[in-house]
Design a protein around this motif. Structure first.
Motif, short mmCIF file in Angstrom:
data_model
loop_
_atom_site.label_atom_id
_atom_site.label_comp_id
_atom_site.label_asym_id
_atom_site.label_seq_id
_atom_site.Cartn_x
_atom_site.Cartn_y
_atom_site.Cartn_z
N PHE A 177 0.85 -1.18 0.00
CA PHE A 177 0.00 0.00 0.00
C PHE A 177 0.89 1.23 0.00
N GLY A 178 1.16 1.74 -1.18
CA GLY A 178 2.00 2.91 -1.26
C GLY A 178 2.40 3.15 -2.70
N LEU A 179 3.24 4.14 -2.90
CA LEU A 179 3.66 4.47 -4.25
C LEU A 179 4.78 3.53 -4.69
N LEU B 28 -3.62 6.85 -10.45
CA LEU B 28 -2.74 7.07 -9.31
C LEU B 28 -1.49 7.84 -9.75
N ARG C 114 -4.92 15.50 10.95
CA ARG C 114 -6.08 15.35 10.07
C ARG C 114 -5.67 15.18 8.61
N GLU D 108 -2.74 13.72 7.39
CA GLU D 108 -1.99 12.52 7.02
C GLU D 108 -2.87 11.36 6.53
N PRO D 109 -3.98 11.03 7.21
CA PRO D 109 -4.82 9.93 6.69
C PRO D 109 -5.40 10.23 5.30
N CYS D 110 -5.53 11.51 4.96
CA CYS D 110 -6.05 11.87 3.63
C CYS D 110 -5.14 11.33 2.53
N ARG D 111 -3.85 11.30 2.81
CA ARG D 111 -2.89 10.85 1.79
C ARG D 111 -3.19 9.40 1.41
N ALA D 112 -3.35 8.54 2.40
CA ALA D 112 -3.62 7.13 2.12
C ALA D 112 -4.97 6.98 1.43
N LEU D 113 -5.94 7.79 1.83
CA LEU D 113 -7.27 7.71 1.22
C LEU D 113 -7.24 8.13 -0.25
N TRP E 58 -4.63 7.98 -2.28
CA TRP E 58 -3.96 6.90 -3.00
C TRP E 58 -4.95 5.77 -3.29
N TYR E 59 -5.71 5.42 -2.25
CA TYR E 59 -6.66 4.31 -2.40
C TYR E 59 -7.70 4.64 -3.47
N HIS F 196 -6.19 4.49 -6.86
CA HIS F 196 -5.87 3.11 -7.24
C HIS F 196 -7.12 2.35 -7.69
N HIS G 32 -15.52 9.79 -0.93
CA HIS G 32 -14.88 9.91 0.38
C HIS G 32 -13.65 10.81 0.30
#
Lengths: 363, 416
Positions: free
Chosen positions: A3-5, A69, A270, A272-277, A279-280, A283, A298
């Motif tokens: 899960f990442g670039l 992505l 607040r 930091e979790p946006c980054r993973a979201l 990406w998801y 993807h 979302h």
């Protein structure tokens, strides 16, 4: 499981970041933002050297066939440097629309030119989200009539992609007879938007797919706007932290005061979790299309809310200087404001997310 | 980006599903918080250890399953038990905090004596860290242990000792070196809760229940070999386990389960002719929380991937405790609002929903926001370690400067 670039994506990110550090310094952004057409040919040329316009064009049409992505990675960097360059419509949405719903002729005519940076297409799908001021375009007897608002990458477009009331997409040359194009001026002077009025304009429609392609464009557009918001938010947090480390009051850096420190920590927590979201969401647009619309909603709504908070808090950390034009902080503030509203603000997007899950009872 | 675990892991997942199907009837009902594990729960725990679904990487010689560390397998186990709504083994402070500490710093004898019995739930532990005057500033603890005839003699008071009433044993921070500096005068002791001189008083909280206790020590005598690590090293011993506690409070599956319960509630609760979820404002808040939970799940996968690659968790990890507790609290708040007047029913009232669990959660989660490193301490950590912001000047320096500026008006912003 990763899960990442990817390494390639990290290389792309760094290359775009370096390119923009050189070509999109704040002085150039200021200069562009003062013009009627802010889109910078120098920057677009430099991005073209990195093959950015070819990213989402399929390989058989001279492009690189990359993923959303990859585009999101670029979008984040564009926003980080408040880049006044065409991207969302001309590099992302137009190639997706043409690849997924274009006729063979349309693909052959436009995709290679897009990939070579020789053609730019503006995209107007705002009315498929929310029609304001009576906006809407009707398709009857082979002709388009009505108004489309918030056409993206408006200035300098060779053609426009427009969604009609049924969600079907149409390709209209910029110089088509009966088409009137009017610039709209927004808070964000690094972006270009306009209004298109159609008076029985000849059109070259894309596939009659019941709105599938325009729904895909909404999803992709929301993900890219979310990625843009992420990049602008990242820049604002870094600027606030840097400023708080340098600015001294009461004999010490203001960043050593908990009141200021906690403002920065709240932004980071607040953000930091946006980054993973993001990406998801980017993807799954390619990898799990059945999850794409909800994930896009979302990502769009959460970044809209989180970065509104970041934009105002980072400005406050800068004190009076943040409020002035001197630091140019407001360019990021306004970029975030733009990203939040376009293609549906958080409430509108969440209402769609609820409907997608069957949480809205038919009246 | 690759969300597939791969065939080897898909097979492992299928194995767990088969186990769950075959053994579901043996699972204990979800445990009452802070109670001693029932005989049924102990049997379930042993079954899980035997199959490697809990205590998985703890060496077999100490009563674990002894598998090589594999973060993805741990993740799959957590996902599958959460999906099946089954307890995936005991999760008490002995298992989550003491066992990792002993594994890292305990003597071989301590490991053999305590780890296996703790894992099976036969020995229950409580934690003696916080004191009335040592909360966020834990190293300020005053409970003392002087040495007398080959024994520590302990005097003082601990607070927030959950399960102290049920516990057999305590792992406890005490000051053994009175002259040493704040952080280097502390030792980490383990001793029985049955020793004379220990008094446990229930600490009733705002929830109306006594989830915690105050524990008093009066001349409690403990053999000197019941220490983990060296004398004066207790602060560093304890810090190894505080990390485990913070990890424990940020489980994305737990957030997802709370969210699913909220969605179920909002589809059931009626408002007039409609349901709570038909109310546009409540529904908007629900979707907003769903986005937050999805983001935290994605953030969790990102942390997982980073650790697979041996990379540090960075900011993604530093924010987990603060954000998870906040989102969990907002989920409970929305549940109460969705119930309207029904939301205030409590204390086993007629018409109360879910045994008052939403109100209890709403209040208890406020405790979780404060406990295990307050939200304010978490923000200091995020700012200082994550953003590398300047530290607060030490108090002594401020007072020196204040002396220097005597007579002048001073404006100061205080620390928490």
């Amino acid at each position: 499981m990763d899960f990442g670039l990817s390494q390639d994506q990290q290389i792309l990110r760094d290359a775009v970041a370096r390119c923009l550090a050189d070509t999109s310094p704040l002085e150039h952004v200021r200069e562009c933002a003062g013009r009627d057409n802010p889109l910078s040919d120098t920057i677009f040329g430099a991005l073209h050297d990195l093959a950015v316009p070819a990213m989402l064009v399929p390989e058989e049409h001279g492009g690189l066939g990359m993923t959303l992505l990859d585009a999101a990675v670029v979008a984040e960097q564009l926003a980080y440097a408040v880049t006044p360059a065409p991207f969302l419509a001309s590099v992302v949405l137009a190639p997706i629309a043409l690849s997924e719903a274009g006729t063979n002729k349309q693909k052959c005519q436009w995709l290679p030119k897009i990939a070579r940076g020789e053609a730019r297409i503006g995209v107007a799908i705002s009315a498929t989200v929310q029609a304001r001021d009576g906006a809407g375009v009707q398709f009857a007897e082979g002709k388009l009539s009505g108004t489309a608002l918030f056409c993206l990458d408006f200035e300098g477009a060779d053609a426009y992609l427009v969604a009609d009331a049924g969600g079907r997409l149409h390709l209209v040359p910029a110089l088509a007879s009966g088409l009137k194009a009017t610039r709209l001026t927004t808070i964000d002077r690094t972006r270009s938007v306009g209004e298109l009025s159609f008076a029985a304009v000849e059109t070259d429609p894309l596939a009659d797919d019941g709105g599938t392609a325009s729904a895909r464009l909404r999803d992709a557009g929301r993900v890219i706007l979310a990625a843009d918001s992420l990049g602008a938010g990242q820049a604002m947090i870094e600027k606030a932290v840097d400023y708080a480390g340098q600015r001294e009051q009461f004999g010490r850096p203001i960043g050593s005061f908990q009141a200021v420190k906690h403002m920065c920590a709240e932004m980071a927590a607040r953000h930091e979790p946006c980054r993973a979201l993001v990406w998801y969401a980017a993807h799954v647009f390619d990898a799990l299309p059945e999850d794409a619309s909800l994930a896009a909603c979302h990502a769009k709504s959460l970044t809209g809310d989180v970065h509104r908070f970041v934009a105002r808090t980072a400005t406050e950390v800068h004190g009076g200087m943040g409020f002035t034009d001197l630091l140019g902080l407001h360019y990021w503030f306004k970029r975030i404001g733009f990203d939040r509203q376009v293609l549906g603000g958080p409430e509108a997007v969440r209402a769609e997310a609820a409907a997608l899950q069957g949480w809205t009872r038919a009246a | 980006m690759d969300l597939d675990y791969g065939p080897q892991y898909d097979a492992f997942r299928a194995e767990i599903r088969a186990f769950i199907d075959a053994h579901r009837h043996l699972a204990p009902p979800s445990a009452i918080r802070f109670s001693r594990p029932s005989a049924e729960a102990i049997r379930w725990q042993k079954l899980l250890i035997e199959h490697g679904y809990t205590a998985r990487t703890i060496p077999a010689e100490y009563g674990g399953y002894g598998a090589a560390p594999d973060i993805l397998k741990l993740r799959i186990i957590a996902e599958e038990f959460s999906r099946a709504r089954l307890p995936s083994g005991l999760a008490n402070q002995g298992i989550s905090m003491l066992v990792p500490t002993l594994l890292e710093l305990g003597t071989d004898e301590q490991k053999r004596r305590w780890i296996a019995a703790t894992l099976t739930g036969e020995v229950v532990w409580c934690q003696g860290y916080s004191e009335p005057g040592a909360g966020s500033d834990l190293a300020n603890l005053k409970t003392s242990a002087r040495i007398e005839n080959g024994e520590f003699v302990i005097n003082g008071q601990k607070i927030w000792t959950s399960t102290a009433k049920q516990a057999d044993m305590i792992f406890c921070l005490v000051r053994t070196e009175l002259e040493a500096s704040k952080h280097s005068g502390i030792s980490y002791l383990i001793f029985s809760m049955d020793i004379p001189g220990i008094e446990v008083r229930p600490l009733k909280t705002m929830t109306g229940h006594a989830e915690f206790n105050e524990t008093f020590f009066t001349n409690v005598r403990v053999p000197v070999d019941q220490i983990v690590g060296q004398r004066g090293q207790g602060w560093f011993v304890a810090n190894a386990t505080l990390g485990h506690e913070r990890g424990m409070l940020g489980d994305p599956d737990a957030l997802e389960n709370r969210l699913q319960a909220l969605i179920g509630l909002m589809q059931q609760e009626s408002i007039g002719e409609g349901r709570a979820i038909d109310n546009a404002v409540l529904r908007d808040r629900l979707v907003a929380l769903q986005a937050e939970v999805t983001a935290m799940k994605c953030n969790g996968m990102r942390i997982l991937s980073n650790s697979l690659k041996g990379e540090p968790g960075g900011m993604a990890k530093l924010i987990v405790k603060l954000q998870s507790c906040e989102v969990a609290h907002q989920i409970s708040a929305l549940a109460i609002d969705a119930m309207g007047e029904m939301g205030i029913l409590y204390h086993r009232s007629p018409r109360e929903r879910d045994g008052g669990a939403w109100q209890w959660n709403y209040m208890f989660q406020l405790g979780l926001i404060i406990g295990g490193g307050t939200a304010q301490i978490q923000k200091n950590i995020i700012a200082e370690r994550g953003l590398e912001m300047p530290r607060e000047p030490k108090l002594a320096r401020i007072s020196d400067e204040a002396k220097g500026a005597a007579g002048m008006q001073t404006d100061r912003q205080g620390a928490a």
